[in-house]
Design a protein around this motif. Structure first.
Motif, PDB file in Angstrom:
ATOM      1  N   VAL A   1       0.862  -1.177   0.000  1.00 18.28           N
ATOM      2  CA  VAL A   1       0.000   0.000   0.000  1.00 18.28           C
ATOM      3  C   VAL A   1       0.902   1.232   0.000  1.00 18.28           C
ATOM      4  O   VAL A   1       1.858   1.293   0.762  1.00 18.28           O
ATOM      5  N   PRO A   2       0.614   2.244  -0.824  1.00 22.19           N
ATOM      6  CA  PRO A   2       1.447   3.448  -0.819  1.00 22.19           C
ATOM      7  C   PRO A   2       1.360   4.188   0.519  1.00 22.19           C
ATOM      8  O   PRO A   2       0.315   4.207   1.169  1.00 22.19           O
ATOM      9  N   LEU A   3       2.479   4.784   0.920  1.00 23.36           N
ATOM     10  CA  LEU A   3       2.540   5.536   2.169  1.00 23.36           C
ATOM     11  C   LEU A   3       2.402   7.036   1.923  1.00 23.36           C
ATOM     12  O   LEU A   3       2.021   7.782   2.821  1.00 23.36           O
ATOM     13  N   ALA A   4       2.737   7.465   0.708  1.00 28.04           N
ATOM     14  CA  ALA A   4       2.676   8.883   0.369  1.00 28.04           C
ATOM     15  C   ALA A   4       2.544   9.029  -1.140  1.00 28.04           C
ATOM     16  O   ALA A   4       2.776   8.082  -1.888  1.00 28.04           O
ATOM     17  N   SER A   5       2.186  10.245  -1.547  1.00 30.77           N
ATOM     18  CA  SER A   5       2.054  10.538  -2.964  1.00 30.77           C
ATOM     19  C   SER A   5       2.366  12.016  -3.183  1.00 30.77           C
ATOM     20  O   SER A   5       2.047  12.858  -2.339  1.00 30.77           O
ATOM     21  N   TYR A   6       2.998  12.311  -4.303  1.00 29.51           N
ATOM     22  CA  TYR A   6       3.279  13.694  -4.657  1.00 29.51           C
ATOM     23  C   TYR A   6       2.310  14.097  -5.762  1.00 29.51           C
ATOM     24  O   TYR A   6       2.157  13.394  -6.758  1.00 29.51           O
ATOM     25  N   VAL A   7       1.658  15.242  -5.577  1.00 27.50           N
ATOM     26  CA  VAL A   7       0.708  15.753  -6.558  1.00 27.50           C
ATOM     27  C   VAL A   7       1.311  17.011  -7.161  1.00 27.50           C
ATOM     28  O   VAL A   7       1.606  17.980  -6.438  1.00 27.50           O
ATOM     29  N   GLU A   8       1.499  16.998  -8.475  1.00 23.71           N
ATOM     30  CA  GLU A   8       2.080  18.139  -9.189  1.00 23.71           C
ATOM     31  C   GLU A   8       1.204  19.375  -9.080  1.00 23.71           C
ATOM     32  O   GLU A   8       0.002  19.269  -8.858  1.00 23.71           O
ATOM     33  N   LYS A   9       1.808  20.527  -9.268  1.00 22.09           N
ATOM     34  CA  LYS A   9       1.082  21.786  -9.304  1.00 22.09           C
ATOM     35  C   LYS A   9       0.091  21.751 -10.466  1.00 22.09           C
ATOM     36  O   LYS A   9       0.397  21.267 -11.550  1.00 22.09           O
ATOM     37  N   SER A  10      -1.121  22.243 -10.215  1.00 26.39           N
ATOM     38  CA  SER A  10      -2.147  22.265 -11.264  1.00 26.39           C
ATOM     39  C   SER A  10      -2.965  23.542 -11.125  1.00 26.39           C
ATOM     40  O   SER A  10      -2.720  24.357 -10.237  1.00 26.39           O
ATOM     41  N   ALA A  11      -3.957  23.685 -11.974  1.00 22.46           N
ATOM     42  CA  ALA A  11      -4.841  24.846 -11.896  1.00 22.46           C
ATOM     43  C   ALA A  11      -5.621  24.843 -10.579  1.00 22.46           C
ATOM     44  O   ALA A  11      -6.007  25.896 -10.073  1.00 22.46           O
ATOM     45  N   ALA A  12      -5.851  23.658 -10.025  1.00 19.75           N
ATOM     46  CA  ALA A  12      -6.613  23.525  -8.779  1.00 19.75           C
ATOM     47  C   ALA A  12      -5.796  23.926  -7.550  1.00 19.75           C
ATOM     48  O   ALA A  12      -6.358  24.233  -6.508  1.00 19.75           O
ATOM     49  N   GLY A  13      -4.478  23.900  -7.647  1.00 15.33           N
ATOM     50  CA  GLY A  13      -3.667  24.253  -6.488  1.00 15.33           C
ATOM     51  C   GLY A  13      -2.197  23.983  -6.707  1.00 15.33           C
ATOM     52  O   GLY A  13      -1.784  23.470  -7.752  1.00 15.33           O
ATOM     53  N   GLY A  14      -1.408  24.324  -5.702  1.00 12.53           N
ATOM     54  CA  GLY A  14       0.037  24.145  -5.770  1.00 12.53           C
ATOM     55  C   GLY A  14       0.452  22.697  -5.586  1.00 12.53           C
ATOM     56  O   GLY A  14      -0.382  21.810  -5.382  1.00 12.53           O
ATOM     57  N   PRO A  15       1.763  22.451  -5.630  1.00  8.46           N
ATOM     58  CA  PRO A  15       2.250  21.082  -5.422  1.00  8.46           C
ATOM     59  C   PRO A  15       1.951  20.631  -3.998  1.00  8.46           C
ATOM     60  O   PRO A  15       1.929  21.438  -3.067  1.00  8.46           O
ATOM     61  N   ARG A  16       1.706  19.330  -3.844  1.00  4.46           N
ATOM     62  CA  ARG A  16       1.274  18.821  -2.551  1.00  4.46           C
ATOM     63  C   ARG A  16       1.878  17.437  -2.299  1.00  4.46           C
ATOM     64  O   ARG A  16       1.873  16.576  -3.164  1.00  4.46           O
ATOM     65  N   LEU A  17       2.376  17.265  -1.096  1.00  4.38           N
ATOM     66  CA  LEU A  17       2.832  15.957  -0.650  1.00  4.38           C
ATOM     67  C   LEU A  17       1.735  15.396   0.240  1.00  4.38           C
ATOM     68  O   LEU A  17       1.375  16.002   1.237  1.00  4.38           O
ATOM     69  N   VAL A  18       1.192  14.259  -0.156  1.00  5.75           N
ATOM     70  CA  VAL A  18       0.088  13.645   0.579  1.00  5.75           C
ATOM     71  C   VAL A  18       0.612  12.427   1.334  1.00  5.75           C
ATOM     72  O   VAL A  18       1.182  11.517   0.736  1.00  5.75           O
ATOM     73  N   LEU A  19       0.423  12.439   2.645  1.00  4.27           N
ATOM     74  CA  LEU A  19       0.788  11.296   3.487  1.00  4.27           C
ATOM     75  C   LEU A  19      -0.474  10.516   3.811  1.00  4.27           C
ATOM     76  O   LEU A  19      -1.518  11.107   4.077  1.00  4.27           O
ATOM     77  N   PHE A  20      -0.375   9.204   3.814  1.00  3.49           N
ATOM     78  CA  PHE A  20      -1.513   8.348   4.132  1.00  3.49           C
ATOM     79  C   PHE A  20      -1.351   7.845   5.572  1.00  3.49           C
ATOM     80  O   PHE A  20      -0.517   6.992   5.867  1.00  3.49           O
ATOM     81  N   ARG A  21      -2.146   8.408   6.463  1.00  5.26           N
ATOM     82  CA  ARG A  21      -1.978   8.217   7.896  1.00  5.26           C
ATOM     83  C   ARG A  21      -2.083   6.764   8.354  1.00  5.26           C
ATOM     84  O   ARG A  21      -1.223   6.250   9.060  1.00  5.26           O
ATOM     85  N   ARG A  22      -3.139   6.085   7.985  1.00  2.00           N
ATOM     86  CA  ARG A  22      -3.348   4.717   8.509  1.00  2.00           C
ATOM     87  C   ARG A  22      -2.242   3.744   8.102  1.00  2.00           C
ATOM     88  O   ARG A  22      -1.744   2.996   8.947  1.00  2.00           O
ATOM     89  N   PRO A  23      -1.836   3.692   6.833  1.00  2.00           N
ATOM     90  CA  PRO A  23      -0.738   2.773   6.491  1.00  2.00           C
ATOM     91  C   PRO A  23       0.568   3.117   7.215  1.00  2.00           C
ATOM     92  O   PRO A  23       1.307   2.216   7.610  1.00  2.00           O
ATOM     93  N   LEU A  24       0.825   4.413   7.415  1.00  4.32           N
ATOM     94  CA  LEU A  24       2.036   4.808   8.133  1.00  4.32           C
ATOM     95  C   LEU A  24       1.954   4.397   9.596  1.00  4.32           C
ATOM     96  O   LEU A  24       2.905   3.822  10.143  1.00  4.32           O
TER      97      LEU A  24
END
Length: 130
Positions: A67-90
């Protein structure tokens, strides 16, 4: 007796550690680690945001066994770049707060290294490869 056993009440009013939820404690640790790791790289990372989600949304055709622990979301029209951490798997992989902090350091350093295109060892001196 002190601590979480008291729950919310006169001995543990809102805002003290005993009244904090598990997700609030996770957020605090994640923010602290993120600030330490990202601080030297602000000029290259820009306005990188930290987000926490409970679990990742895994597509139907997912073939990886982990299961992924984190994901990086590129900057888009909806918002800036974002590092997403997945709490439960961590949290599931950590036995305690210290282990969770170490795991968060590893995950955040590896994500930042991938974004910057440099070795993880160069991102933060406290990083230790598995």
């Amino acid at each position: 007796m002190r601590g979480p056993a008291f729950g919310k009440g006169p001995w543990a009013p809102k805002g003290v550690p005993a009244a904090r939820t598990r997700s609030e404690r996770f957020d605090d640790i994640a923010l602290r680690v993120m600030r330490v790791v990202v601080a030297p790289w602000l000029d290259r990372l820009g306005d990188l945001e930290l987000a926490v989600e409970e679990v990742p949304v895994i597509p139907a055709g997912w073939s990886n066994t982990s299961v992924p622990l984190a994901s990086y979301v590129e900057k888009s029209a909806a918002g800036g770049p974002r590092l997403v951490l997945f709490r439960r798997p961590l949290e599931h992989r950590a036995e305690g707060v210290l282990e969770l902090e170490t795991l968060l350091l590893t995950v955040i350093v590896e994500q930042v290294a991938e974004v910057l295109g440099i070795p993880a060892e160069d991102v933060h001196p406290g990083y230790e490869a598995d």
